[in-house]
Write a protein that holds these residues in place. Sequence first.
Motif, PDB file in Angstrom:
ATOM      1  N   GLY A  51       0.783  -1.231   0.000  1.00 19.77           N
ATOM      2  CA  GLY A  51       0.000   0.000   0.000  1.00 19.77           C
ATOM      3  C   GLY A  51       0.813   1.279   0.000  1.00 19.77           C
ATOM      4  O   GLY A  51       0.277   2.362   0.267  1.00 19.77           O
ATOM      5  N   THR A  52       2.102   1.189  -0.333  1.00 20.75           N
ATOM      6  CA  THR A  52       2.938   2.385  -0.375  1.00 20.75           C
ATOM      7  C   THR A  52       2.363   3.434  -1.327  1.00 20.75           C
ATOM      8  O   THR A  52       2.352   4.634  -1.024  1.00 20.75           O
ATOM      9  N   GLY A  53       1.887   2.996  -2.481  1.00 20.11           N
ATOM     10  CA  GLY A  53       1.357   3.928  -3.466  1.00 20.11           C
ATOM     11  C   GLY A  53       0.164   4.706  -2.955  1.00 20.11           C
ATOM     12  O   GLY A  53       0.044   5.921  -3.174  1.00 20.11           O
ATOM     13  N   GLN A  54      -0.729   4.020  -2.259  1.00 17.83           N
ATOM     14  CA  GLN A  54      -1.914   4.680  -1.724  1.00 17.83           C
ATOM     15  C   GLN A  54      -1.538   5.655  -0.611  1.00 17.83           C
ATOM     16  O   GLN A  54      -2.104   6.743  -0.499  1.00 17.83           O
ATOM     17  N   LEU A  55      -0.571   5.256   0.192  1.00 20.48           N
ATOM     18  CA  LEU A  55      -0.083   6.156   1.234  1.00 20.48           C
ATOM     19  C   LEU A  55       0.525   7.399   0.600  1.00 20.48           C
ATOM     20  O   LEU A  55       0.297   8.531   1.057  1.00 20.48           O
ATOM     21  N   ALA A  56       1.288   7.198  -0.461  1.00 19.75           N
ATOM     22  CA  ALA A  56       1.897   8.331  -1.159  1.00 19.75           C
ATOM     23  C   ALA A  56       0.829   9.261  -1.729  1.00 19.75           C
ATOM     24  O   ALA A  56       0.991  10.487  -1.733  1.00 19.75           O
TER      25      ALA A  56
END
Length: 263
Positions: A51-56
């Motif tokens: 979920g790094t992308g969503q956090l970003a």
Amino acid sequence: MTVTQREPVTKVAVLIPTYNERENLPGIVARVRASVPTADVIVLDDNSPDGTGQLADGIAADDPHVRVVHRPGKQGLGQAYLAGFAIALDEGYDAAVEMDADGSHQPEQLPAILAALADADLAIGARWVKGGQVRNWPLRRKVLSVGANVYTKVMLGMHVNDATAGYRAYRTSALRTMGLAGVESQGYCFQIDLTLRAVRAGLRVVEVPITFIEREVGVSKMGKDIVREALTNVTKWGIEHRVGQLRGVVGRPRERETVGERP
């Protein structure tokens, strides 16, 4: 020494590739924004399953200086940076910075690297120069890195002490001059490949001493395949370089310089 007059570097893109860096990314972005408030941060996420992308996306929603590029899958460090370079070139940035998301590259040292571009085309945040250091690495990792750089220096005839370093800033004018078509390297080899292209293009490369700190959270993405790729390609390029010298095709490369040690 004659110093070429260069345009000021004002518009900077900090490229941060990510794959499963959810725990590290918020802190790194915040530190970049604090260290160089005028810079834009471009997160290049390879569809991280954590979920790094969503956090970003959440970070970008709160900060107009941050954006996220969602890539379809894990395609490698080199391809992520090439995608970031394309954005920097298309959108008129003066410089593009390579920075890891894991905290090994300290954002607080970025102003010194960018300052070195005042009279350079490529500024490398170097570990293996006077004033540079590495923290929290086992001896075998240091031996591997130093050995790889010595081998690269000898084989390619480049006077660069840390050609594998991943913390660096390019003038976008240099990226255009170097030519990025056909670059397929990853990891260590990607950095060596671009350093070699810069040197062969007659661009000015300087090394800025940094302190590299091994990540505390997450898992390193550096595997045996990346090391093997670097060894294979450097050997091939080295043979081509020496054959070219014998034929009088390859000229003497320009010497690198370490910031703070110029004559």
